[in-house]
Design an enzyme around this catalytic site. Sequence first.
Site, PDB file in Angstrom:
ATOM      1  N   GLY A  41      -8.290 -11.758   2.100  1.00  0.00           N
ATOM      2  CA  GLY A  41      -8.461 -13.209   2.162  1.00  0.00           C
ATOM      3  C   GLY A  41      -8.348 -13.880   0.806  1.00  0.00           C
ATOM      4  N   HIS A  47       0.157 -13.286  -1.558  1.00  0.00           N
ATOM      5  CA  HIS A  47       0.002 -12.935  -0.145  1.00  0.00           C
ATOM      6  C   HIS A  47       1.080 -13.627   0.694  1.00  0.00           C
ATOM      7  CE1 HIS A  47      -4.295 -12.678  -1.661  1.00  0.00           C
ATOM      8  NE2 HIS A  47      -4.138 -11.468  -1.159  1.00  0.00           N
ATOM      9  N   LYS A 159       1.534  -5.262  -7.482  1.00  0.00           N
ATOM     10  CA  LYS A 159       0.467  -5.557  -8.431  1.00  0.00           C
ATOM     11  C   LYS A 159      -0.590  -4.466  -8.406  1.00  0.00           C
ATOM     12  CE  LYS A 159      -3.328  -7.898  -9.197  1.00  0.00           C
ATOM     13  NZ  LYS A 159      -4.409  -8.187  -8.334  1.00  0.00           N
TER      14      LYS A 159
HETATM   15  P1  AMP Z   1      -5.986  -8.328  -1.662  1.00  0.00           P
HETATM   16  O1  AMP Z   1      -6.266  -9.477  -0.750  1.00  0.00           O
HETATM   17  O2  AMP Z   1      -6.246  -8.618  -3.111  1.00  0.00           O
HETATM   18  O3  AMP Z   1      -6.586  -7.037  -1.177  1.00  0.00           O
HETATM   19  O4  AMP Z   1      -4.422  -8.123  -1.598  1.00  0.00           O
HETATM   20  C1  AMP Z   1      -3.757  -7.939  -0.381  1.00  0.00           C
HETATM   21  C2  AMP Z   1      -2.343  -7.511  -0.650  1.00  0.00           C
HETATM   22  O5  AMP Z   1      -1.694  -8.506  -1.419  1.00  0.00           O
HETATM   23  C3  AMP Z   1      -2.280  -6.208  -1.465  1.00  0.00           C
HETATM   24  O6  AMP Z   1      -1.217  -5.423  -0.979  1.00  0.00           O
HETATM   25  C4  AMP Z   1      -1.997  -6.706  -2.846  1.00  0.00           C
HETATM   26  O7  AMP Z   1      -1.315  -5.762  -3.645  1.00  0.00           O
HETATM   27  C5  AMP Z   1      -1.121  -7.899  -2.561  1.00  0.00           C
HETATM   28  N1  AMP Z   1      -1.125  -8.816  -3.684  1.00  0.00           N
HETATM   29  C6  AMP Z   1      -2.205  -9.298  -4.340  1.00  0.00           C
HETATM   30  N2  AMP Z   1      -1.822 -10.070  -5.380  1.00  0.00           N
HETATM   31  C7  AMP Z   1      -0.460 -10.066  -5.377  1.00  0.00           C
HETATM   32  C8  AMP Z   1       0.538 -10.661  -6.206  1.00  0.00           C
HETATM   33  N3  AMP Z   1       0.223 -11.424  -7.240  1.00  0.00           N
HETATM   34  N4  AMP Z   1       1.832 -10.432  -5.892  1.00  0.00           N
HETATM   35  C9  AMP Z   1       2.167  -9.666  -4.839  1.00  0.00           C
HETATM   36  N5  AMP Z   1       1.279  -9.063  -4.024  1.00  0.00           N
HETATM   37  C10 AMP Z   1      -0.019  -9.263  -4.291  1.00  0.00           C
END
Ligand code: AMP
Length: 290
Positions: A41, A47, A159
Site C-alpha cells: 500500500g 507501484h 528497487k
Molecule cells: P512495497 O509496497 O514497498 O512492498 O512494494 C511493492 C512492489 O513495488 C515491490 O515489488 C517493490 O519492489 C515495488 N516498488 C517499490 N518501489 C518501487 C519503485 N520506485 N520502482 C519500481 N518498483 C517499486
Amino acid sequence: MPTGADAPPTARAIRVVRTRAELREALSSAPRPIGLVPTMGWLHAGHRALIERARAENATAIVSIFVNPKQFGDPSDLARYPRNEARDVEICQESGADLVFAPDVAEVYPPGFDTTVRVGAIAEPLEGAARPGHFDGVATVVAILFNLVGAERAYFGQKDAQQLLVIRHMARDLAIPTDVIAHPTVRDPDGLALSSRNVHLAADERAAAPVLRRALLAARGAWEGGERSGGTLRRIMSDVLAREPLANPEYVSVSDAETLREVDRVEGPALLSLAVRFGKTRLIDNELLP
Ligand code: AMP
C-alpha cells in the site's frame, strides 16, 4: 483527475475483496492470464508502473495490499508504516487493475498459522543481514499470495533487487508456476527511487537523499571507465556518501548479481547496492552492471 460530473465514465469498476473466499469467487470468473502485483500500500508511481504493466500483459490485473507484519523486525517500523487504503484503491483503478485483495492479518495468517518459508543463501547477505527475519516474512507471505491467486505472472520492482531474487528462488524451489517479472525502478526527477518510506523524510533529509543515486552512478561511471576492483568501487560510493552529512550508510556493496556474494573483482554481472539511514528512515537503492 476530473471528478464528479466532469469525470468520464470509467472503463471498468474495480472490486475490492478482503477474504480468501471472496478472492476465490472473484477469481473463478476472471479471464486468464492473471497478473498479480503484491504491495504494502501507500502506492506511488513505482507501484503504478507495475500495475500498468500487469494490466498490459494480462487479461486480469490484481493488486494485493497487505502490510505484512512478519517482514518487520522493528515494531515501531511497522506501526509507522503509512496507510491510506481509499487512495490506494483509486490508484489501482486509475492504473487499470480489475481487483484489489486487501485482507486483514487474520485472513492471511489464520489462528494456528505456524509455517515459515525460509530461502537459503541468497536471503542471507545485505538486507537479510541488516534485517534478520525480513526475508522469511517476505517469502512466507508471497508464497501464500501466489497460492491464493494462482497468477500466471507476478510483478516486482528492481528497487528491491534482493527481494526479487529471493522470490524467484522461492517460487522455483516450491514449484509455484507463477512467472516472477522484474520491473525497472521508478525515480523522482532528482534520482531518488520512489518508496513509501520517503514520506518520513524531513525536508533536509529529502534534499540529501538523492546522494544514493549519485553514489551508485559514480561507481557505474568508474566501472564504465574500466575500473573492476570491488574495493575501489565500494570506496567510490562510500566517498560520495561521506560528503553528505545527513547520510548514515549501513552497507555499501558490490556483489555478484546472481549469488549476491561480495566480489573482489567485477568479472560478470554485478549488483551495486546501498542501504543508508537518514534519521530514522532507511533507504535502499541499487544499480545492475552492466
Ligand atoms: P512495497 O509496497 O514497498 O512492498 O512494494 C511493492 C512492489 O513495488 C515491490 O515489488 C517493490 O519492489 C515495488 N516498488 C517499490 N518501489 C518501487 C519503485 N520506485 N520502482 C519500481 N518498483 C517499486
